[in-house]
Each structure stands twice: as C-alpha cells, then as structure tokens.
Design a protein around this motif. Structure first.
Motif, short mmCIF file in Angstrom:
data_model
loop_
_atom_site.label_atom_id
_atom_site.label_comp_id
_atom_site.label_asym_id
_atom_site.label_seq_id
_atom_site.Cartn_x
_atom_site.Cartn_y
_atom_site.Cartn_z
N ALA A 18 -6.32 -7.17 -4.83
CA ALA A 18 -4.91 -6.94 -4.56
C ALA A 18 -4.65 -6.30 -3.20
O ALA A 18 -3.49 -6.12 -2.82
N VAL A 19 -5.71 -5.95 -2.47
CA VAL A 19 -5.53 -5.36 -1.14
C VAL A 19 -4.79 -6.35 -0.24
O VAL A 19 -5.15 -7.53 -0.17
N ARG A 20 -3.77 -5.89 0.44
CA ARG A 20 -2.95 -6.78 1.25
C ARG A 20 -3.71 -7.23 2.50
O ARG A 20 -4.47 -6.45 3.10
N PRO A 21 -3.52 -8.48 2.90
CA PRO A 21 -4.20 -8.97 4.10
C PRO A 21 -3.62 -8.38 5.37
O PRO A 21 -2.45 -7.95 5.41
N VAL A 22 -4.42 -8.38 6.42
CA VAL A 22 -4.01 -7.92 7.74
C VAL A 22 -4.26 -9.05 8.73
O VAL A 22 -5.35 -9.65 8.73
#
Length: 287
Positions: A18-22
């Motif tokens: 669930a970590v948001r992309p950069v």
C-alpha cells in the motif's frame, strides 16, 4: 506463465504493497519546448524530401536541424521501428530508456526524444500526432511506445528452435544503415538501437507484466510529426508484423510501405536554438 509464488507473505504484506509510489524523475524543472512557437510554423512548411519505406524493409534519410519530419501511414495499417542518430556522430543516438523515464512509456505531442549518455539532450520534439485521440485503452495500451526493443533475428532464433528470419526490424535497420553509411554489416549492427515504435499499440499485462501488442489504430492519412532539434540521420523499418495484430518476425502478416516527408519552415521557431550536450563535467567524482 510465471512460476507460482513460493515465499509466504509476511504479516505486513498488504501494508508494504500500500506504500504510495514516487515519480522517479520529477520533471517540473525540465526545460520544455514552446510548442506554440513550433506549431506557428506548420502552415508554411515546404516539402524538401520524400522517402518510401518498403514493406519488410528499411531506409535512412536526413533531417536538418530546424526542419520537420512526418511519418505517414501510406497505404494501410503499418507499424514502423525508428532509430535516430546525430547526423555527424553516430555514437549519439536515441536513448529510449531515458526518454521513457522522462516522458512515459508512450510518447506524443510535446514530448522530446532524448539522446544517450554522455550527450543527453533533446534530439527531436513531437509536434503533431493524428492518433492523439487514442490515449490509453481498457487494456492499458497506447500508441508510439518507447518500451519495445525491436523484433530481431536472435530472439526469433531463440524462440523458434533455430529459425532464420532476415526481415526482422533489427536486420532491416542494419542493412539500411550499412547501405547508407558504407559501414560493414557488423559495424552498422553495433549502432542499431532500441526504437521508437511508431504507430504500434502496446502495453503490459496486469497479471504477468508481459509486453503485449494489438492491432494498431492507424489508418491511411494518419501521421506522426516531429521537429529536428539537431541534424539527424533517421533509419526506419516497416515492421514485418504489419499492424502487429497477430505476430511479427514472419511473412504471415499483411504489410504495407510507410512514407516519410521532410519539411522546411519559413524560419526557425521564435527563440529556438539547438541545445548543447549535457553540461555534466564527466569527472565522476574524480575531478
């Protein structure tokens, strides 16, 4: 099909996913072309050269800096594999990897095609695309990709249990570059590089991450137009896959020639100057 997962997920697997992309390369500070200045010249363009790319073959042509080039769907749906070189230095050439990183997997109006390291500068700017209406479809496919490498006889040989096919785009580009420059086939082949797949409709499958192609939406009358930021040598193959609706690297597909126009404007775009190569000092920490 890729192998089944053998490793059991950790307790925090969903949190990790669930970590948001950069975005890898934020481009807010990237110098962008004044597209209006380019487009202001389009009504007064004078054709100065025309090239026909035969089906299942390739040709080279020159585009002086400050000129426009149009790649036309000529007779029927057809994909083209495009290489670009600095006309005076073949070691400077299209770098699809960095072009992809700075623009996205597929390119269109306003995007710039960058050269390889250590040069890293815009070679061309896309100024018009009659397929810009397509966008991304329900399969995640779009046109004009910089993700495919080009069909080649080595991969064909690997996947066909030793088959020999000589009209792959890699071979077509190699022959055309050798014929145009006087280089041997071996010397020319070393310069052939990953391509801009003009008119090709492609994407990645969501389940296996495989590169896929589908029938190109291109029709006679469509074209992709770009502006030469430096003196260019272009080389393009009319892919043996035709519109890439079924297969490539064979004579099974219905193939068509492509047409190319080089057009001279009445003058340069307002404020335009050819860009220099990268300003990095190349000391790599040992200067």
């Amino acid at each position: 099909m890729k192998p089944n997962v053998l490793t059991p997920p950790p307790p925090d697997a969903e949190a990790r996913k669930a970590v948001r992309p950069v975005i890898c390369y934020p481009v807010e500070t990237l110098p962008r072309p004044d597209l209006d200045a380019y487009r202001a010249l389009r009504d007064g363009l004078e054709p100065v050269a025309r090239v026909i790319i035969p089906a299942r073959d390739a040709r080279c042509w020159s585009i002086p800096a400050g000129h426009f080039c149009r790649i036309h769907c000529h007779e029927g749906p057809q994909v083209g594999d495009l290489n670009l070189f600095n006309a005076t230095n073949l070691t400077e050439r299209l770098y699809t990897g960095k072009t992809r990183a700075l623009n996205g997997t597929h390119v269109g109006r306003g995007d710039q095609l960058f050269s390889n390291l250590p040069f890293l500068r815009p070679m061309a700017t896309i100024t018009h695309d009659t397929l810009d209406w397509y966008g991304f479809d329900a399969f995640g496919a779009a046109v004009h990709d910089v993700i495919g490498t080009r069909c080649d006889p080595y991969t064909h040989n690997l996947l066909s249990d030793g088959g020999m096919y000589h009209q792959c785009c890699h071979s077509n580009l190699t022959r055309a570059l050798a014929d145009h420059t006087g280089l041997s086939l071996t010397e020319a082949e070393a310069h052939v590089h990953d391509v801009l797949n003009v008119f090709m409709c492609t994407g990645f499958t969501r389940d296996t991450g495989q590169y896929f192609m589908k029938a190109s939406p291109v029709r006679p009358g469509d074209y992709l137009e770009f502006f030469a930021e430096i003196d260019l040598l272009a080389c393009m193959s009319a892919c043996p896959g035709g519109d890439c609706s079924s297969e490539h690297s064979s004579d099974a597909a219905n193939c068509h020639p492509l047409a190319v126009e080089v057009l001279r404007p009445t003058g340069p775009p307002l404020g335009w100057v050819p860009l220099p190569v990268s300003g990095y000092d190349r000391s790599h920490g040992r200067g």
